[in-house]
Design an enzyme around this catalytic site. Structure first.
Site, PDB file in Angstrom:
ATOM      1  N   HIS A 126       0.819  -1.230   0.000  1.00 51.02           N
ATOM      2  CA  HIS A 126       0.000   0.000   0.000  1.00 51.02           C
ATOM      3  C   HIS A 126       0.847   1.272   0.000  1.00 51.02           C
ATOM      4  CE1 HIS A 126      -3.612  -2.316   0.535  1.00 51.02           C
ATOM      5  NE2 HIS A 126      -3.267  -2.750   1.729  1.00 51.02           N
ATOM      6  N   ASP A 163      -2.844 -10.817  -2.017  1.00 52.85           N
ATOM      7  CA  ASP A 163      -3.366 -10.247  -0.771  1.00 52.85           C
ATOM      8  C   ASP A 163      -4.835  -9.865  -0.999  1.00 52.85           C
ATOM      9  OD1 ASP A 163      -2.035  -8.636   1.855  1.00 52.85           O
ATOM     10  OD2 ASP A 163      -3.880  -7.729   1.076  1.00 52.85           O
ATOM     11  N   HIS A 165      -6.349  -7.312  -0.193  1.00 52.69           N
ATOM     12  CA  HIS A 165      -6.504  -5.881  -0.477  1.00 52.69           C
ATOM     13  C   HIS A 165      -5.795  -5.517  -1.790  1.00 52.69           C
ATOM     14  CE1 HIS A 165      -6.645  -6.346   3.987  1.00 52.69           C
ATOM     15  NE2 HIS A 165      -7.747  -5.637   3.803  1.00 52.69           N
ATOM     16  N   ASP A 247      -4.046 -12.761   3.980  1.00 54.92           N
ATOM     17  CA  ASP A 247      -5.338 -12.310   4.509  1.00 54.92           C
ATOM     18  C   ASP A 247      -6.461 -12.657   3.525  1.00 54.92           C
ATOM     19  OD1 ASP A 247      -4.440 -10.500   2.637  1.00 54.92           O
ATOM     20  OD2 ASP A 247      -4.470  -8.762   3.984  1.00 54.92           O
TER      21      ASP A 247
HETATM   22 ZN    ZN Z   1      -3.986  -7.109   2.941  1.00 53.54          ZN
END
Ligand code: ZN
Length: 308
Positions: A126, A163, A165, A247
């Site tokens: 991120h 991931d 996200h 995750d």
């Molecule tokens: Zn994540």
């Protein structure tokens, strides 16, 4: 060929507090799970990576941001965004995290360890060029992609991010380079809100695969494999990088995907076979998310065993 298992003691010095989902217990769980598998423990090379230097971080980040992280850490830390904190040890942790991935790229290039898994924190996907975000300080995998092109003769890089996200930071840090192809599958709608399928980057070198939560695992597996097929149609990577976020596993506290250990094993095996057909098997995987420590440990060990 032995697989590298890279980490660094300093990664434990990024002190976010035990209330924070991205705490030091995550890495401890990985080492614990590996110790419980003596036959795997014996099979891999245990390596302490190096620290990335500021000029290496600047392959993806602005000098001003790099200096700010160093200075704020030295001054004791603080809060950089709503959920990203800095402690006194964070500079050493973040440079060790990025450095492990660079070290793994060097090892893949020299052939000492064609494949490696980097158990590092803080995660990276991120982080933006001039801003920390979503538990991430430096874009470990994005930096490694630019490093592989600048320091080695690896022209074409494939990054696969599983991931839960969207790897918004990685996308922002590599999308201007048409020879870095980036595939990200992520829950949608979900944090950080980016990663629509229509967002292909300025050179159409980005494949975003937004998926709803709670689908059956096969749907995610199929969608990701299709995305990787599309990203490598007429494009043969010289190096494969994986943003291994766990995750996306069933039951994670920060995501609603349903993948199980067997699916990470299957995905890893598929990536290894692809890397072997493209680039002599050169593959570097780096830990991103995964917030149920014991499950994360199991997933990392499953991933590592499939790499080995
Ligand atoms: Zn994540």
């Amino acid at each position: 060929m032995r697989v590298g298992f890279l980490s660094h003691a300093d990664c434990g010095r990024h002190d976010t507090g035990w209330e924070h989902p991205e705490h030091v217990g995550r890495l401890r769980a990985v080492t614990r799970a590996l110790r419980n598998k003596p036959e795997l423990w014996e099979t891999v090379d245990h390596l302490e990576g190096r620290h990335a230097a500021p000029d290496e971080l600047s392959l993806a980040h602005t000098p001003g941001y790099i200096a700010m992280v160093q200075q704020r850490s030295a001054a004791g830390g603080g809060r950089l965004d709503a959920d990203t904190v800095l402690s006194e040890g964070s500079w050493d942790a973040a440079t060790a995290g990025a450095g492990c991935v660079l070290d793994a790229v060097d090892r893949a290039a020299s052939g000492v360890n064609l494949r490696s898994f980097c158990a590092v924190r803080p995660p990276g996907h991120h982080a933006l060029s001039d801003r920390a975000m979503g538990f991430c300080l430096f874009g470990n995998v994005a930096i490694a992609a630019h490093y592989a092109r600048a320091r080695h003769s690896f022209g074409r890089i494939l990054i696969v991010d599983w991931d839960v996200h969207h790897g918004n930071g990685t996308q922002a840090l590599v999308e201007h380079e048409p020879d870095i192809h980036f595939v990200s599958m992520h829950q949608w709608p979900w944090y950080p809100g980016t990663g629509a399928a229509s967002d292909r980057g300025p050179h159409d070198s980005v494949w975003n695969i937004p998926m709803p939560a709670g689908r059956k695992p096969e749907d995610y597996m199929e969608a990701l494999e299709r995305g990787i097929d599309a990203a490598t149609d007429g494009f043969v990577p010289d190096l494969v990088l994986i943003s291994a976020g766990f995750d996306s596993m069933y039951g994670d506290r920060l995501g609603g995907f349903t993948l199980q250990l067997e699916h990470f094993e299957q995905l890893t095996t598929s990536m290894v076979a692809r890397a072997e057909s493209w680039c002599g098997g050169r593959l570097v995987s780096s830990l991103e998310g995964g917030y149920v420590p014991d499950r994360l440990g199991e997933a990392c060990i499953t991933h590592l065993a499939a790499l080995a």
